[in-house]
Design a protein around this motif. Structure first.
Motif, PDB file in Angstrom:
ATOM      1  N   LEU A 225      38.216  48.231  53.245  1.00  0.00           N
ATOM      2  CA  LEU A 225      36.929  48.561  53.929  1.00  0.00           C
ATOM      3  C   LEU A 225      35.831  47.379  53.559  1.00  0.00           C
ATOM      4  N   LYS A 226      35.002  46.757  54.481  1.00  0.00           N
ATOM      5  CA  LYS A 226      34.158  45.709  54.335  1.00  0.00           C
ATOM      6  C   LYS A 226      32.802  46.438  54.869  1.00  0.00           C
ATOM      7  N   PHE A 227      31.988  45.940  53.612  1.00  0.00           N
ATOM      8  CA  PHE A 227      30.507  46.754  53.932  1.00  0.00           C
ATOM      9  C   PHE A 227      29.613  45.334  54.142  1.00  0.00           C
TER      10      PHE A 227
ATOM     11  N   ARG B  65      29.099  31.428  57.414  1.00  0.00           N
ATOM     12  CA  ARG B  65      28.310  32.407  57.346  1.00  0.00           C
ATOM     13  C   ARG B  65      29.048  33.552  58.240  1.00  0.00           C
ATOM     14  N   GLY B  66      28.917  34.902  57.678  1.00  0.00           N
ATOM     15  CA  GLY B  66      29.229  35.978  58.392  1.00  0.00           C
ATOM     16  C   GLY B  66      30.709  36.046  57.861  1.00  0.00           C
ATOM     17  N   GLY B  67      31.247  35.249  57.040  1.00  0.00           N
ATOM     18  CA  GLY B  67      32.555  35.150  56.834  1.00  0.00           C
ATOM     19  C   GLY B  67      33.353  36.374  56.067  1.00  0.00           C
ATOM     20  N   SER B  68      32.318  37.455  55.443  1.00  0.00           N
ATOM     21  CA  SER B  68      33.123  38.530  54.896  1.00  0.00           C
ATOM     22  C   SER B  68      34.061  39.465  55.852  1.00  0.00           C
ATOM     23  N   ASP B  69      33.780  39.457  57.124  1.00  0.00           N
ATOM     24  CA  ASP B  69      34.572  40.040  57.992  1.00  0.00           C
ATOM     25  C   ASP B  69      35.952  39.407  58.063  1.00  0.00           C
ATOM     26  N   TYR B  70      35.835  38.062  57.956  1.00  0.00           N
ATOM     27  CA  TYR B  70      37.130  37.482  57.829  1.00  0.00           C
ATOM     28  C   TYR B  70      37.984  37.798  56.385  1.00  0.00           C
TER      29      TYR B  70
HETATM   30 MG    MG Z   1      28.237  39.944  59.427  1.00  0.00          MG
END
Ligand code: MG
Ligand code: ASP
Length: 444
Positions: free
Chosen positions: A4-6, A195-200
């Motif tokens: 799960l990613k928040f 940036r935004g790499g947490s989804d990855y």
């Molecule tokens: Mg994001």
């Protein structure tokens, strides 16, 4: 096991963090990937910017502001004296790391160390909160297993083996908390997945442990069929195939990091997009199963430059496009859209860093011109090219808009239009009216 990613807004305040804790706590073991608290990464970018230009005074002010912000955060999140003390120790550790960097030569390498602190903070504070609530939690340090190679590409096999080693030496727990975004690079330095790499991070970990599902929790209920900031009456898609989702994410649907779909698709792990503000809403499931809609959604991407190369030498020649492409390769600049005629080729790029150098390098090939402030409008669907009648609807919707480029047939999932940025809003609205007016939201 699930991953799960928040995202940043989902952990953006102590109250939100508590809600996330309640959301995950159902006794099923999971890996939880967190972004930095919303706003923190931007603040760290600004702080690093000061140090890069040698403005220590402003850097110090920014550091002080961050310190007081986090002291309040910790005081509100952690109620018992012991956890609070531990929270402050975590904060002091991060502040000391940052302060140390003030006195050294500051290069983009040090900048990456600065940028990593947001996720290091959010995860440690969340972990302390879970512990304070007697919820079984362990931290998995992302720097122990997240790796990228010299081309900044994740090394999935290595990540997989290092993650397993990390899990083996970690005490058993219900929830394993880890940092999104951060990793070590080929030189074993702290780096990140952009940036935004947490989804990855989440989908890479999902692939590494063959998770049943990767859930990405944000503040919107899934992929919408159009940009809700510009168009009224958009609706979330229940399903999207990996391809549809990748096209939409790449061409502007802000909800998802574009490359994060790849590891999920390769390992067959579904991604579910969920809304922290409306946890019971179904969200969007990204899997093999497509939207099953000829036209599923529309997204737009701004800040595009269109480049045209016109050359008599292209006529009936081979090798011309290769030489053109080599210029983009040389400047490591990806091409998004491309259309050709016998004597000219037009293409678009979204990374404008080397635009001038690229134009200069293309000039020997012929007449080169470029336009800035273009927007790619991308219409995505399932097996679009087997359907008839849709092109007519699309062109009718934009009949009063000058189209700089049109790309059709590149994949089975997408038709792209290049328009001037100033036409974007009405293009999205007119496409919505022509393509979706007859669709009742509850059929999706
Ligand atoms: Mg994001
Ligand atoms: N914190 C990082 C960012 O703001 C990574 C992420 O949130 O996905 O870009």
């Amino acid at each position: 096991m699930q991953v799960l990613k928040f995202g940043g807004t989902s952990v953006g305040s102590p109250q939100r963090m508590r809600e996330v804790a309640a959301l995950i706590d159902n006794g099923e073991q999971k890996v939880v990937v967190l972004s930095a608290v919303s706003g923190t990464t931007n603040k760290l970018v600004a702080l690093a910017g000061c140090l890069l230009r040698g403005d220590r005074e402003e850097a110090q002010e920014r550091l002080d502001a961050l310190q007081s912000e986090y002291i309040s955060f910790i005081e509100e999140l952690l109620e018992d004296a012991d956890s609070r003390k531990q929270g402050l120790t975590v904060l002091n550790g991060v502040l000391a790391t940052l302060r140390d960097l003030f006195t050294q030569e500051f290069t983009p390498r040090e900048e990456k160390v600065v940028l990593a602190q947001g996720e290091l903070l959010s995860t440690q504070l969340f972990h302390l909160y879970l512990r304070s609530q007697d919820i079984s939690s362990e931290l998995l340090p992302a720097l122990d297993f997240m790796r990228i190679d010299q081309y900044n590409e994740p090394e999935l096999e290595l990540i997989q083996s290092l993650l397993h080693e990390t899990l083996e030496r970690t005490a058993p727990a219900d929830y394993f908390i880890t940092q999104g975004y951060i990793c070590l690079n080929a030189d074993s330095e702290i780096d990140n997945l952009q940036r935004g790499g947490s989804d990855y991070t989440a989908t890479l970990l999902g692939a590494a442990i063959q998770a049943e599902e990767v859930q990405i929790w944000t503040d919107i209920d899934g992929i919408h069929n159009n940009d809700p900031r510009v168009v009224d009456n958009t609706f979330p898609l229940r399903n999207a195939s990996y391809r549809e989702a990748a096209e939409l994410a790449y061409f502007g649907a802000k909800i998802l990091h574009p490359t994060c779909v790849i590891p999920a698709e390769q390992s067959g792990v579904p991604i579910r997009l969920k809304n922290t503000m409306a946890p019971d809403a179904p969200g969007t499931l990204i899997s093999q199963q497509s939207s099953r809609r000829a036209i599923a959604a529309i997204a737009a991407k701004d800040n595009i430059a269109a480049i045209k190369i016109r050359s008599g030498r292209m006529f009936n020649a081979y090798g011309f496009l290769r030489r053109v492409f080599e210029v983009f390769e040389q400047f490591r600049t990806p091409i998004d859209m491309i259309t050709t005629s016998e004597v000219a080729v037009s293409l678009t790029i979204d990374n404008l860093t080397y635009l001038e150098a690229i134009i200069g390098a293309l000039e020997p090939f012929g007449e080169v011109e470029y336009q800035l402030d273009q927007t790619i409008v991308c219409i995505v669907g399932d097996r679009l090219h087997e359907q008839t009648g849709y092109t007519k609807k699309i062109f009718a919707a934009v009949e009063d808009v000058p189209l700089r480029m049109v790309s059709y047939g590149g994949s089975n999932n997408n038709i792209s239009l290049l328009v001037h940025r100033s036409d974007k809003e009405r293009v999205l609205q007119q496409l919505q009216a022509h393509l979706f007016s007859a669709v009742p939201a509850n059929t999706i």
